[in-house]
Motif scaffolding. Sequence first.
Motif, PDB file in Angstrom:
ATOM      1  N   PHE A 125       0.848  -1.193   0.000  1.00 44.43           N
ATOM      2  CA  PHE A 125       0.000   0.000   0.000  1.00 44.43           C
ATOM      3  C   PHE A 125       0.884   1.244   0.000  1.00 44.43           C
ATOM      4  O   PHE A 125       1.640   1.480   0.941  1.00 44.43           O
ATOM      5  N   ILE A 126       0.797   2.018  -1.050  1.00 43.03           N
ATOM      6  CA  ILE A 126       1.627   3.208  -1.218  1.00 43.03           C
ATOM      7  C   ILE A 126       0.733   4.445  -1.222  1.00 43.03           C
ATOM      8  O   ILE A 126      -0.363   4.437  -1.795  1.00 43.03           O
ATOM      9  N   GLU A 127       1.201   5.517  -0.589  1.00 44.84           N
ATOM     10  CA  GLU A 127       0.450   6.774  -0.560  1.00 44.84           C
ATOM     11  C   GLU A 127       0.388   7.390  -1.956  1.00 44.84           C
ATOM     12  O   GLU A 127       1.378   7.877  -2.478  1.00 44.84           O
ATOM     13  N   THR A 128      -0.778   7.309  -2.570  1.00 42.44           N
ATOM     14  CA  THR A 128      -1.000   7.889  -3.892  1.00 42.44           C
ATOM     15  C   THR A 128      -2.410   8.476  -3.915  1.00 42.44           C
ATOM     16  O   THR A 128      -3.135   8.408  -2.923  1.00 42.44           O
ATOM     17  N   GLU A 129      -2.804   9.017  -5.059  1.00 45.81           N
ATOM     18  CA  GLU A 129      -4.165   9.536  -5.194  1.00 45.81           C
ATOM     19  C   GLU A 129      -5.198   8.442  -4.968  1.00 45.81           C
ATOM     20  O   GLU A 129      -6.299   8.697  -4.480  1.00 45.81           O
ATOM     21  N   MET A 130      -4.843   7.197  -5.321  1.00 42.62           N
ATOM     22  CA  MET A 130      -5.801   6.095  -5.160  1.00 42.62           C
ATOM     23  C   MET A 130      -6.049   5.789  -3.689  1.00 42.62           C
ATOM     24  O   MET A 130      -7.176   5.488  -3.289  1.00 42.62           O
ATOM     25  N   THR A 131      -5.006   5.834  -2.849  1.00 47.34           N
ATOM     26  CA  THR A 131      -5.204   5.543  -1.426  1.00 47.34           C
ATOM     27  C   THR A 131      -5.775   6.745  -0.684  1.00 47.34           C
ATOM     28  O   THR A 131      -6.452   6.584   0.329  1.00 47.34           O
ATOM     29  N   ASP A 132      -5.527   7.955  -1.185  1.00 47.79           N
ATOM     30  CA  ASP A 132      -6.026   9.168  -0.528  1.00 47.79           C
ATOM     31  C   ASP A 132      -7.552   9.203  -0.454  1.00 47.79           C
ATOM     32  O   ASP A 132      -8.129   9.781   0.477  1.00 47.79           O
ATOM     33  N   VAL A 133      -8.222   8.604  -1.447  1.00 51.51           N
ATOM     34  CA  VAL A 133      -9.687   8.671  -1.499  1.00 51.51           C
ATOM     35  C   VAL A 133     -10.357   7.618  -0.620  1.00 51.51           C
ATOM     36  O   VAL A 133     -11.573   7.641  -0.432  1.00 51.51           O
ATOM     37  N   LEU A 134      -9.575   6.698  -0.054  1.00 53.16           N
ATOM     38  CA  LEU A 134     -10.150   5.667   0.799  1.00 53.16           C
ATOM     39  C   LEU A 134     -10.584   6.265   2.132  1.00 53.16           C
ATOM     40  O   LEU A 134      -9.961   7.196   2.648  1.00 53.16           O
ATOM     41  N   SER A 135     -11.650   5.712   2.687  1.00 51.02           N
ATOM     42  CA  SER A 135     -12.148   6.213   3.970  1.00 51.02           C
ATOM     43  C   SER A 135     -11.141   5.917   5.074  1.00 51.02           C
ATOM     44  O   SER A 135     -10.292   5.027   4.959  1.00 51.02           O
ATOM     45  N   GLU A 136     -11.253   6.677   6.160  1.00 51.40           N
ATOM     46  CA  GLU A 136     -10.343   6.486   7.297  1.00 51.40           C
ATOM     47  C   GLU A 136     -10.466   5.070   7.856  1.00 51.40           C
ATOM     48  O   GLU A 136      -9.470   4.461   8.250  1.00 51.40           O
ATOM     49  N   LYS A 137     -11.689   4.544   7.865  1.00 53.20           N
ATOM     50  CA  LYS A 137     -11.911   3.193   8.388  1.00 53.20           C
ATOM     51  C   LYS A 137     -11.178   2.154   7.552  1.00 53.20           C
ATOM     52  O   LYS A 137     -10.518   1.253   8.096  1.00 53.20           O
ATOM     53  N   ILE A 138     -11.266   2.271   6.223  1.00 53.93           N
ATOM     54  CA  ILE A 138     -10.590   1.320   5.339  1.00 53.93           C
ATOM     55  C   ILE A 138      -9.076   1.447   5.493  1.00 53.93           C
ATOM     56  O   ILE A 138      -8.350   0.440   5.530  1.00 53.93           O
ATOM     57  N   GLN A 139      -8.574   2.678   5.603  1.00 57.63           N
ATOM     58  CA  GLN A 139      -7.140   2.873   5.776  1.00 57.63           C
ATOM     59  C   GLN A 139      -6.658   2.235   7.078  1.00 57.63           C
ATOM     60  O   GLN A 139      -5.587   1.623   7.122  1.00 57.63           O
ATOM     61  N   GLU A 140      -7.452   2.360   8.129  1.00 59.18           N
ATOM     62  CA  GLU A 140      -7.095   1.744   9.411  1.00 59.18           C
ATOM     63  C   GLU A 140      -7.060   0.227   9.298  1.00 59.18           C
ATOM     64  O   GLU A 140      -6.189  -0.437   9.882  1.00 59.18           O
ATOM     65  N   GLN A 141      -8.019  -0.343   8.547  1.00 58.79           N
ATOM     66  CA  GLN A 141      -8.045  -1.791   8.338  1.00 58.79           C
ATOM     67  C   GLN A 141      -6.794  -2.253   7.584  1.00 58.79           C
ATOM     68  O   GLN A 141      -6.213  -3.295   7.897  1.00 58.79           O
ATOM     69  N   MET A 142      -6.403  -1.465   6.581  1.00 60.55           N
ATOM     70  CA  MET A 142      -5.197  -1.795   5.821  1.00 60.55           C
ATOM     71  C   MET A 142      -3.957  -1.783   6.713  1.00 60.55           C
ATOM     72  O   MET A 142      -3.090  -2.661   6.618  1.00 60.55           O
ATOM     73  N   LEU A 143      -3.880  -0.785   7.585  1.00 57.78           N
ATOM     74  CA  LEU A 143      -2.698  -0.640   8.431  1.00 57.78           C
ATOM     75  C   LEU A 143      -2.526  -1.811   9.387  1.00 57.78           C
ATOM     76  O   LEU A 143      -1.398  -2.119   9.799  1.00 57.78           O
ATOM     77  N   THR A 144      -3.614  -2.477   9.747  1.00 46.56           N
ATOM     78  CA  THR A 144      -3.497  -3.637  10.631  1.00 46.56           C
ATOM     79  C   THR A 144      -2.738  -4.782   9.963  1.00 46.56           C
ATOM     80  O   THR A 144      -2.229  -5.670  10.646  1.00 46.56           O
ATOM     81  N   GLN A 145      -2.659  -4.765   8.626  1.00 48.22           N
ATOM     82  CA  GLN A 145      -1.954  -5.821   7.888  1.00 48.22           C
ATOM     83  C   GLN A 145      -0.469  -5.504   7.688  1.00 48.22           C
ATOM     84  O   GLN A 145       0.275  -6.336   7.172  1.00 48.22           O
ATOM     85  N   ILE A 146      -0.040  -4.301   8.087  1.00 48.25           N
ATOM     86  CA  ILE A 146       1.317  -3.847   7.788  1.00 48.25           C
ATOM     87  C   ILE A 146       2.117  -3.735   9.080  1.00 48.25           C
ATOM     88  O   ILE A 146       1.841  -2.861   9.918  1.00 48.25           O
ATOM     89  N   PRO A 147       3.120  -4.585   9.290  1.00 45.95           N
ATOM     90  CA  PRO A 147       3.911  -4.527  10.518  1.00 45.95           C
ATOM     91  C   PRO A 147       4.519  -3.160  10.811  1.00 45.95           C
ATOM     92  O   PRO A 147       4.603  -2.760  11.977  1.00 45.95           O
ATOM     93  N   LEU A 148       4.941  -2.416   9.773  1.00 48.10           N
ATOM     94  CA  LEU A 148       5.533  -1.099   9.993  1.00 48.10           C
ATOM     95  C   LEU A 148       4.498  -0.016  10.293  1.00 48.10           C
ATOM     96  O   LEU A 148       4.840   1.129  10.581  1.00 48.10           O
ATOM     97  N   LYS A 149       3.210  -0.361  10.208  1.00 45.55           N
ATOM     98  CA  LYS A 149       2.099   0.510  10.612  1.00 45.55           C
ATOM     99  C   LYS A 149       2.059   1.858   9.879  1.00 45.55           C
ATOM    100  O   LYS A 149       1.684   2.883  10.451  1.00 45.55           O
TER     101      LYS A 149
END
Length: 243
Positions: free
Chosen positions: A185-209
């Motif tokens: 998951f890379i910070e781009t225009e595509m990830t910017d439009v995701l809701s805060e809830k979805i972004q939080e869910q994604m971060l749970t999968q990433i050890p570096l948070k």
Amino acid sequence: MDLKGKTVIVTGSSRGIGEAIAEAYAKRGANIVLNARKPIAEEKVAHLESYGVTVKTLLGDVSDFETAKEIVSQAKELFGSVDVLVNNAGITRDKLIMRMDEEDFDATYQVNLKGTFNMIRHALPLMLKQRAGSIINISSVVGETGNTGQANYAASKAGIIGLTKSVAREAATRGITCNAIAPGFIETEMTDVLSEKIQEQMLTQIPLKRFGKAEEVANTAVFLSENSYITGQTISVNGGMYM
């Protein structure tokens, strides 16, 4: 490879990861060929030129075999060589497979995988003649893990990994390297439009948070081009999401 004065083609370079990759090579003194299907903003071209390099824009859809041929041919005519090819162009058509139609699958395959093949097919003969060159293919963590709703995208990105290994074996005898990068998951225009809830869910999968930065993918591409003893590899830039 010393990148100063070399020619780098970056497909899908109007924004996001592709734009960052183009800038990373420009910082190393490489001349840049930008590619996209739609016009690229003049200020973006001017920004790259501020590094003291020459920048040309060659528009066209890499999923078309003849268009890809023309892009490579024009780059060679403009600069005299094609030293680095970065295949970044890609699209998504996300749907659950039970709802995915043939066009959703074909369009994704045509751009992501066939587009990568098309560009390699036309650039490789030039590199073989030069006995030097670096090919970087942008895959995805999804190509390694699969993902719900992305069967078409995952298949195309997994295909890029297989293509990368095959090209690496075929081109190695002439000193040409071919590697893939699999971003998470890379910070781009595509990830910017995701809701805060979805972004939080994604971060749970990433050890570096945290999400990665486009510059971190770009610097990996430059590293691979500068190292002539790495080939056939897939470098994961995903914060530990997949190990």
